[in-house]
Design an enzyme around this catalytic site. Structure first.
Site, mmCIF file in Angstrom:
data_model
loop_
_atom_site.group_PDB
_atom_site.id
_atom_site.type_symbol
_atom_site.label_atom_id
_atom_site.label_comp_id
_atom_site.label_asym_id
_atom_site.label_seq_id
_atom_site.Cartn_x
_atom_site.Cartn_y
_atom_site.Cartn_z
ATOM 1 N N GLU A 141 -54.938 -51.123 -21.632
ATOM 2 C CA GLU A 141 -54.795 -52.561 -21.895
ATOM 3 C C GLU A 141 -55.517 -53.307 -20.773
ATOM 4 O O GLU A 141 -55.196 -53.110 -19.592
ATOM 5 C CB GLU A 141 -53.318 -52.965 -21.910
ATOM 6 C CG GLU A 141 -52.649 -52.766 -23.258
ATOM 7 C CD GLU A 141 -51.196 -53.262 -23.278
ATOM 8 O OE1 GLU A 141 -50.736 -53.664 -24.348
ATOM 9 O OE2 GLU A 141 -50.515 -53.228 -22.233
ATOM 10 N N SER A 176 -47.113 -53.031 -15.626
ATOM 11 C CA SER A 176 -46.773 -52.920 -17.048
ATOM 12 C C SER A 176 -46.177 -54.222 -17.576
ATOM 13 O O SER A 176 -46.107 -54.422 -18.787
ATOM 14 C CB SER A 176 -45.729 -51.830 -17.270
ATOM 15 O OG SER A 176 -46.065 -50.668 -16.598
ATOM 16 N N HIS A 218 -54.043 -51.862 -17.419
ATOM 17 C CA HIS A 218 -52.772 -51.181 -17.657
ATOM 18 C C HIS A 218 -53.021 -49.824 -18.311
ATOM 19 O O HIS A 218 -53.310 -49.733 -19.498
ATOM 20 C CB HIS A 218 -51.875 -52.068 -18.550
ATOM 21 C CG HIS A 218 -50.540 -51.468 -18.818
ATOM 22 N ND1 HIS A 218 -49.831 -51.705 -19.969
ATOM 23 C CD2 HIS A 218 -49.781 -50.615 -18.077
ATOM 24 C CE1 HIS A 218 -48.696 -51.024 -19.924
ATOM 25 N NE2 HIS A 218 -48.651 -50.362 -18.799
ATOM 26 N N ASN A 278 -45.808 -53.002 -24.474
ATOM 27 C CA ASN A 278 -44.427 -52.993 -23.985
ATOM 28 C C ASN A 278 -43.633 -54.183 -24.489
ATOM 29 O O ASN A 278 -42.419 -54.117 -24.642
ATOM 30 C CB ASN A 278 -44.410 -52.951 -22.456
ATOM 31 C CG ASN A 278 -44.704 -51.550 -21.953
ATOM 32 O OD1 ASN A 278 -44.609 -50.577 -22.706
ATOM 33 N ND2 ASN A 278 -45.075 -51.423 -20.698
#
Ligand code: 3H9
Length: 655
Positions: free
Chosen positions: A440, A407, A428, A478
């Site tokens: 992702e 992540s 991801h 994130n």
């Protein structure tokens, strides 16, 4: 330019063929072509008319790219009325998907036939619209009020057999559609089948209370959205007024929705999602690598969900754990998840068993020698990840794609642990990985073009929505979460309560307010991540003091029964004065004077934090385009699609 609509007389049947790739959308030229075909047919020897489509699908709707431009005649509602009024028997033959305006064209026919694999539906609600060419008026006349409300407010297409059951399709055609449909029309003629204009039918009897029931359900399920409620109003009109009145009402409500921000946002999102699948600097003709077998390293929640994702798409998976016990645990979570899907009616027992059978376990890397793709999903320890990639480099065959599900970690550094950085990238997934649609795809500095293109295509195969991200801490989603979390904490210190912040954001449309999200994810996760950072990397301590104090008081979030809230046995959040005291003490520590904070300020500051970081992400080339960020936030973080995503929403609020 030749017309995308062709008309030929085949014996006594006038065959109208639409050929407007890729999805036969009802562009201006198609509408004109249909009108011309009906005019030609009116003056020739045809006894009946058959509408069929070339290519992969029946008409998939109005041409969305024409929306927002001045409409050009013939308008679709008029065209549908015109086709319905033809005095020749009119039959539509459906394959692929008959959607939106496309299905409304079919509803204007006297009869509809379809191949078994066809689907029909009215997905306009997903574009913040309602069916605007008679769909809300004709559907209930054929399928009744309840089924129509369900179909149109959900926007979900239904299979041909289900459509036949509720009267939306009359005949299923096995084998070649054109041939079968021609035979069907001949049969109708031979049987003297009457013309059956849908608009002239009576809406079947129904319970008048159903409209308010739907309004109530939708107020919860589609909170803040205008189109679902407008659809109920239109179907109610269909049931209570003559067709012409209902159709005029539908038209008015359609135009209102079309001019509104919600539909603009959802239309933006439709195209953003499709644009996200495209990588600007990749050659179009790059040959893809085959991916017919996968290994997932790590059988935790994430690894298990990833394994299920591949198995659900029919791709065999080897799940690798470090010990028999860990493997046993991982496989039993997977079994539990499949059992849950079966008991919730999401998956048949046979399908679940078939998927489960595609997942095998291993406790060493021997079976990895032959797989086409490895996804590493162990916990966030950079040293361990590099060790795993060095080992993969030794055992995996040439050309295997090596992906990390990290992540936050540096994908380039992980790639550098191998002798083949061109084969390495980040994939991801979002938790729960077998459910969340976002993927992702993290492009390392050395990731090869064919590796990237293969993974973008693979994403579609495993029913994910891929977005490409460059390498940085947290990639797109994130990374943006950090300033969002920080603003949330500052708002608490300045005077907002957890409940006020969460309610304001949920009323804005977020699936869940930020503090409830942090409690769900576990406050200890961020706490541990911060421990690994320098003070400079951690940023302003006011941005994390409260969650630190909560963790130190044993309040880890939902899993420990308390975090920003207390949780009862049904996991309902209950505000706790103890949390208020911790917040007040922290505010005093930083010399922050508490004041009343408005809901508007909460929404503006939290969405603003996302947009500011999003802007930097674009400037740095981490995301290709603003729409990609919108796709990440809607599919990965519960941002309301009817606001188009954070970047598009900012353009609306700016005016
Ligand atoms: C409507 O009908 C209003 C009426 O009630 C009233 C009017 C008065 N228009 O999704 P894909 C493009 S509202 C323009 O990747 P798939 C799409 O952008 C409409 N373009 O393929 C893409 O272009 P590109 C109601 C459209 O096989 C390409 O086609 N209908 C449209 O995965 C391929 O699309 C809908 O909402 C369109 N209507 O899925 C249906 N549709 O290659 C919307 C697609 O340049 N469409 N494109 O990126 C879909 O759900 C899917 O496209 C479909 C095919 C299931 C048909």
């Amino acid at each position: 330019m030749s017309s995308p609509v062709n008309y030929t007389l085949t014996g006594n049947i006038g065959v109208i063929t639409v050929d407007n790739p890729p999805v036969n959308a009802l562009s201006h030229a198609v509408r004109q072509g249909l009108r011309d075909a009906f005019e030609t047919a009116a003056g020739d020897a045809s006894e009946a008319l058959l509408l069929v489509c070339e290519g992969r699908t029946f008409i998939a709707g109005a041409d969305i790219s024409e929306f927002g431009q001045p409409p050009k005649e013939p308008f679709l509602p008029d065209l549908c009325d015109h086709m319905e009024a033809s005095d020749k028997l009119f039959v539509a033959a459906i394959h692929g998907t008959a959607l939106g305006g496309g299905f409304e064209v079919a509803l204007s026919a006297d009869y509809r036939c379809a191949v078994p694999s066809a689907k029909v539906g009215l997905p306009e609600v997903k574009l913040g619209l309602l069916p605007g060419a008679g769909g809300t008026q004709r559907t209930p006349r054929l399928a009744g009020v309840d089924a129509s409300l369900q179909l149109i407010t959900s926007g979900a297409p239904i299979a041909a057999a289900a459509a036949k059951e509720i009267g939306l399709v009359d005949e299923i055609i096995d084998g070649d559609l054109r041939e079968g449909a021609l035979a069907y029309v001949q049969q109708l003629l031979a049987d003297n089948a009457p013309q059956r204009r849908t608009s002239a039918l009576e809406v079947p009897a129904h319970d008048a209370a159903v409209f308010d029931q739907f309004r109530g359900q939708l107020a919860k399920k589609a909170r803040g959205q205008l189109a679902p409620q407008a659809i109920v109003d239109c179907v109610e009109k269909a049931a209570t007024t003559p067709y012409e009145e209902g159709a005029a009402y539908e038209r008015k409500r359609f135009m209102e929705l079309m001019a509104g921000d919600q539909s603009k946002a959802l239309r933006h999102f439709f195209f953003a999602e499709r644009a996200a699948a495209k990588i600007d600097d990749l050659p179009k003709d790059v040959a893809l690598r085959p991916v017919e077998s996968v290994a997932v390293i790590g059988g935790g929640t994430m690894g298990g969900g990833i394994a299920m994702t591949f198995a659900n798409a029919g791709i065999p998976v080897t799940l690798v754990e470090i010990s028999d016990d860990a493997l046993e645990r991982g496989l039993s979570i997977i079994e539990h998840n499949y059992a849950g899907s079966v008991s919730r009616g999401k998956l048949s027992e046979e399908k679940a068993a078939a998927c489960r059978a595609l997942i095998t376990g291993a406790t060493d890397y021997t079976p990895l020698a032959d797989v086409d793709l490895v996804v590493e999903a162990v916990f966030e320890d950079p040293g361990l990840k590099k060790e795993i990639f060095a080992k993969l480099d030794e055992v995996c065959k040439d050309g295997a794609i090596l992906a990390t599900n990290t992540s936050y970690q540096d994908v380039n550094a992980i790639a550098a642990a191998t002798q083949r950085p061109q084969d390495v990238l980040g994939l991801h997934f979002f938790s729960p990985a077998h459910i969340m649609k976002l993927l992702e795809v993290v492009r390392g500095d050395k990731t090869a073009a064919d590796v990237l293109a293969t993974c973008m295509a693979l994403a579609k195969r495993i029913r994910k929505v891929p977005v490409v991200a460059g390498v940085c801490y947290g990639f797109i989603g994130n990374r943006m979460l950090q300033p969002y979390a920080q603003q949330t904490q500052l708002l608490l210190l300045e005077g907002a309560t957890p409940e006020q912040i969460d309610t304001a954001m949920e009323n804005f449309g977020m699936a869940m307010g930020p503090l409830r999200v942090f409690d769900l994810a576990g406050l200890d996760v961020g706490y541990k991540a911060r421990e690994a950072l320098s003070d400079e990397e951690k940023g302003d301590p006011a941005g994390y003091r409260v969650p630190d104090l909560l963790v130190e008081a044993g309040r880890l979030g939902q899993k420990s029964g308390s975090g920003f809230y207390n949780y009862d046995d049904k996991r309902r959040p209950v505000p706790d004065p103890e949390v208020d005291r911790i917040i007040e003490a922290s505010a005093a520590e930083f010399g922050i004077e508490r004041r009343a904070v408005s809901d508007e300020e909460i929404v503006a500051r939290l969405t603003g934090a996302l947009v500011d970081e999003g802007q930097k992400i674009i400037e740095e080339g981490i995301a290709q385009r603003a729409g990609d960020i919108d796709v990440v936030y809607v599919y990965g973080y519960g941002f309301p699609a009817f606001r188009g995503g954070p970047m598009f929403n900012a353009t609306l609020t700016k005016g």
